[in-house]
Write an enzyme that holds these catalytic residues in place. Structure first.
Site, PDB file in Angstrom:
ATOM      1  N   THR A  99     -30.746  16.206  24.354  1.00 50.03           N
ATOM      2  CA  THR A  99     -29.857  15.047  24.355  1.00 50.03           C
ATOM      3  C   THR A  99     -29.343  14.681  22.976  1.00 50.03           C
ATOM      4  O   THR A  99     -28.326  14.010  22.857  1.00 50.03           O
ATOM      5  CB  THR A  99     -30.635  13.825  24.872  1.00 50.03           C
ATOM      6  OG1 THR A  99     -31.803  13.674  24.047  1.00 50.03           O
ATOM      7  CG2 THR A  99     -31.050  14.014  26.311  1.00 50.03           C
TER       8      THR A  99
ATOM      9  N   GLY B 174     -35.695   6.365  26.719  1.00 44.46           N
ATOM     10  CA  GLY B 174     -36.390   7.020  25.623  1.00 44.46           C
ATOM     11  C   GLY B 174     -35.954   6.528  24.258  1.00 44.46           C
ATOM     12  O   GLY B 174     -36.739   5.910  23.518  1.00 44.46           O
TER      13      GLY B 174
ATOM     14  N   LYS C  39     -28.895   0.265  24.425  1.00 43.26           N
ATOM     15  CA  LYS C  39     -29.208   0.100  25.859  1.00 43.26           C
ATOM     16  C   LYS C  39     -29.708   1.397  26.507  1.00 43.26           C
ATOM     17  O   LYS C  39     -30.543   1.360  27.396  1.00 43.26           O
ATOM     18  CB  LYS C  39     -27.980  -0.391  26.615  1.00 43.26           C
ATOM     19  CG  LYS C  39     -27.760  -1.897  26.541  1.00 43.26           C
ATOM     20  CD  LYS C  39     -26.693  -2.337  27.518  1.00 43.26           C
ATOM     21  CE  LYS C  39     -26.529  -3.842  27.534  1.00 43.26           C
ATOM     22  NZ  LYS C  39     -25.406  -4.243  28.406  1.00 43.26           N
ATOM     23  N   GLY C  40     -29.162   2.540  26.134  1.00 44.09           N
ATOM     24  CA  GLY C  40     -29.577   3.797  26.775  1.00 44.09           C
ATOM     25  C   GLY C  40     -28.434   4.411  27.558  1.00 44.09           C
ATOM     26  O   GLY C  40     -27.766   3.734  28.331  1.00 44.09           O
TER      27      GLY C  40
ATOM     28  N   GLU D 208     -28.251   8.354  31.739  1.00 42.05           N
ATOM     29  CA  GLU D 208     -27.963   8.576  33.158  1.00 42.05           C
ATOM     30  C   GLU D 208     -26.713   7.889  33.685  1.00 42.05           C
ATOM     31  O   GLU D 208     -26.192   8.274  34.739  1.00 42.05           O
ATOM     32  CB  GLU D 208     -29.196   8.189  33.985  1.00 42.05           C
ATOM     33  CG  GLU D 208     -30.282   9.232  33.840  1.00 42.05           C
ATOM     34  CD  GLU D 208     -31.681   8.723  34.144  1.00 42.05           C
ATOM     35  OE1 GLU D 208     -32.195   9.050  35.207  1.00 42.05           O
ATOM     36  OE2 GLU D 208     -32.257   7.992  33.314  1.00 42.05           O
TER      37      GLU D 208
HETATM   38 MO1  MOS Z   1     -34.566  10.736  34.308  1.00 39.19          MO
HETATM   39  S1  MOS Z   1     -34.161  11.300  36.278  1.00 39.19           S
HETATM   40  O1  MOS Z   1     -35.334   9.214  34.501  1.00 39.19           O
HETATM   41  O2  MOS Z   1     -35.644  11.906  33.738  1.00 39.19           O
END
Ligand code: MOS
Length: 726
Positions: free
Chosen positions: A472, A513, A665-666, A669
């Site tokens: 990432t 993360g 915030k992240g 996804e």
């Molecule tokens: Mo993500 S599906 O929370 O690794």
């Protein structure tokens, strides 16, 4: 460099500027080693053997002939494997999936269940012997197909249905416009590039596992619990990872490798094949979703009723919480959301790429588009009319909610104002063109983590944190964050991750993360700077500060904390072949402060690419008779490739999180959420036919009634094959 009060609005140094991956050179030159390629002296290789029947019991494992084959060292199976503990609740609050706790009994709960591990001197010998191993079974009848009306469906303990507001049926009866439709999504596979791989070995009384996973302290805790070991005597490392998407937790490869390494007293590596991953590595369950909406003539929602059903295995309960997306997105006088589950003879599903929100947003955001058509409202306007002031179910305030800003900016850049709302009117030869939009949202959380930050005697800094960079760019983002927090430049900061010896930390998951780790690093750096201000002399071993954010995160006020986004897609539909091609996509996100625009754009474009893939391509098909997949590989399971992916643009509006030390915030996804709905809504706009079942395959486009051009009514016929998905 200026000294400012730490806070989301403080503009300093590295955060917010584009930075190439700090490990980029190592990766492109091959210097970066992945779990399956790290050399060990005396390494032996394990090959998993999976059940060929879908339900039953192992009658016999024919070990004798195989043990005589070249290089074969051992065959582990339920008859000789050590007993494992499986009665614990792990650090993420879940019981272990018995699929990972291998060889504990003779039962076979699904096709592709691990029944043995063959260990040999070389991978080739192990594979040869594994393929020669004869396992016999007592077979039982199985059920693998998911049906909306399955009487076995239930509401899982951790996922209670939510019902708030007025009486639902009364509100529905009083609604001027009503929608009641079923949507389905298929079984999907994570399909990360790097397969699961682990090497286990005992080293001076400590168990070391070199692995590819989303959280080293998580996997360490699971292995320690399962093998009844002191967690301090287990070390899990995972330095470089070729993608995870939710699948890389504790799985059969680590556990079987530890068993074999213990038995043989030498390092053992187990690597999953792509085919094995289809049953061992988790997947996204198919879903059947019913959405009922009731609205006033202007599109204001009186009723939002979303019920989702997914299937899980008979040995592990996993709920795909698809209905929960509506708990964030829209207000309604009567609001009900329920995610149900049913146990079938299939492999255990798990988290995958925005679990819940990804399939849930396909159903809900398609339904909203249908409602807009029925109300004669613009789809963006309709959404803005239903913006909640507080959490629609919780009643809690939003930490920030910039969905409207995303739609405004997205509409401007996509050219939404020029769109003719009528379907089926834009033609280009035999192609029909259309555009669609959808909303996106995903949770913005933080979880307790610890970090170690060291001021080295040479003036540089070392950060140690059990973070995971799945590809990432997390390692790079953390380097930038640490540099700013230490008031230095990224080049003077070394960030070491992926080692459980660095102490407890959040996993790379839930898009939490980077935010969680950044918090811990920022806290340790602040304390370190204070110490250096008082005592600037650094001894040869450096000065190390450890942080723990448990208390700070525990003190956060309860709020609705989310990222948001607006997805836009343009498609061309070939009326002769039924083929849908996405021509362009735009996603505008409100996703907190963006640490590294380069890798952030990567994440968001990647998520939107998944959305195209989900809308048009991905489908793991299971044969009802055998209970097995038809083509469990990347030839039979198509993930969008370059030829499928057009010009995708991802950008963001200003949205720093007011309660985060860095404003993060992240972003992991949110990029997939709503993307499939935007494509499906564009297909409706192109053709005038509604597609409620994913993927939108050519046969589904062709099976739909031919569009009759301008002014066509909103509803196409339902799919003949809708209603049950395997
Ligand atoms: Mo993500 S599906 O929370 O690794």
């Amino acid at each position: 460099m200026t000294t400012t009060t730490p806070g989301p609005t403080a503009l300093r140094g590295a955060v917010g500027t584009a930075h190439t991956r700090v490990e980029g050179r190592d990766k492109v030159t091959g210097a970066a080693r992945y779990a399956g390629e790290i050399p060990f002296t005396g390494l032996a290789h394990g090959w998993l053997v999976l059940s060929t029947v879908t339900r039953g019991r192992v009658r016999d494992v024919g070990t004798a002939p195989v043990l005589g084959m070249p290089g074969v060292l051992a065959v582990l199976h339920h008859g000789n494997a050590p007993r494992l503990r499986t009665d614990y609740v792990g650090m993420l609050g879940t019981r272990p999936d018995p699929t990972a706790a291998v060889f504990q009994d003779a039962r076979v709960p699904f096709a592709g269940w691990p029944v043995a591990l063959v260990v040999a001197e070389t991978p080739e010998q192990a594979r040869e012997a594994a393929e020669a191993l004869v396992v016999t079974y007592d077979e039982e009848p199985h059920t693998t197909a998911l049906a909306a009306d399955d009487p076995g469906a239930y509401s899982a303990a951790g996922h209670p249905p939510a019902e708030v507001g007025k009486d639902l049926e009364a509100e529905l009866a009083a609604s001027a416009v009503v929608l009641d439709e079923e949507y389905t999504t298929p079984e999907e596979q994570h399909s990360m590039m790097e397969p699961h791989a682990a090497t286990a070995r005992w080293d001076g009384g400590r168990l070391e596992v070199v692995d590819s996973n989303q959280g080293t302290t998580w996997v360490r805790a699971e292995l320690a619990a399962m093998f009844s070991l002191d967690p301090a005597s287990v070390r899990v490392r995972s330095e470089h990872i070729g993608g995870g998407f939710g699948s890389k937790g504790l799985r059969a490869h680590q556990v079987s490798a530890v068993m074999a390494a213990t038995e043989l007293r030498r390092p053992v590596r187990v690597v999953m094949t792509r085919r094995q991953m289809f049953s061992l590595a988790g997947h996204r369950s198919p879903t059947v979703q019913r959405v009922r909406l009731g609205a006033d003539p202007d599109g204001r929602l009186r009723v939002l009723d979303h019920r989702s059903l997914n299937r899980t295995s008979t040995v592990f309960e996993f709920v795909e919480p698809s209905a929960s997306v509506g708990q964030v997105l829209y207000a309604a006088d009567a609001h009900r959301t329920a995610s149900h589950v049913v146990r079938l003879d299939v492999p255990s599903p798990t988290w995958m790429r925005a679990p819940g929100e990804a399939p849930g947003s396909f159903a809900l955001e398609t339904a909203l588009d249908e409602l807009a058509v029925r109300c004669g409202a613009d789809p963006i306007e309709l959404r803005l009319r239903n913006e909640p002031e507080t959490g629609p179910v919780s009643g809690l305030p939003f930490s920030s909610r910039n969905l409207a800003a995303c739609f405004r900016e997205g509409a401007r850049r996509f050219g939404w104002a020029d769109r003719d709302p009528r379907p089926g009117v834009r033609r280009e030869g035999h192609l029909l063109l259309g555009t669609g939009t959808a909303a996106a949202t995903y949770g913005a959380g933080a979880a307790p983590s610890t970090a170690l930050v060291t001021a080295e005697a040479d003036g540089s800094f070392t950060v140690r944190i059990a973070a995971a960079d799945l590809g990432t760019g997390a390692r790079t983002a953390l380097t930038q964050i640490a540099a700013d927090a230490l008031e230095t430049v990224p080049g003077r900061v070394r960030v070491r991750i992926g080692d459980s010896d660095f102490g407890p930390a959040m996993i790379a998951g839930g898009s939490m993360g980077t935010r969680s780790w950044a918090w811990a690093i920022t806290a340790a750096a602040a304390e370190l700077r204070e110490r250096l201000a008082v005592a600037p002399d650094i001894p040869p071993e450096g000065i190390t500060v450890r942080s723990d954010t448990t208390e700070a995160i525990g003190a956060l006020a309860r709020k609705e904390r989310h990222t948001f986004g607006a997805q836009f897609a343009e498609v061309a539909v070939d009326t002769a072949t039924g083929e849908v091609r996405v021509r362009r996509m735009l996603g505008i996100f409100a996703a907190g402060r963006i640490v590294n625009p380069l890798t952030a754009r990567n994440q968001l474009v990647g998520g939107m690419t998944w959305g195209i893939s989900m809308a048009l391509h991905e489908e793991a098909v299971r044969d009802r008779n055998t209970g097995r997949h038809y083509a469990p590989d990347l030839a039979g399971y198509h993930v969008a490739t370059h030829a499928d992916v057009p010009d995708i643009e991802a950008d963001w509006v200003d949205d720093p999180d007011p309660d985060d030390p860095v404003g993060i915030k992240g972003i992991g996804e949110v990029g997939i959420v709503g993307a499939a709905a935007a494509v499906a809504n564009a297909v409706w706009h192109a053709t005038g036919v509604r597609q409620r079942h994913l993927p939108i395959r050519p046969d589904r486009v062709l099976a739909a009634p031919a569009p009759d051009g301008a002014g066509r009514a909103a509803d196409g016929a339902d799919e003949a094959d809708g209603g049950a998905v395997d």
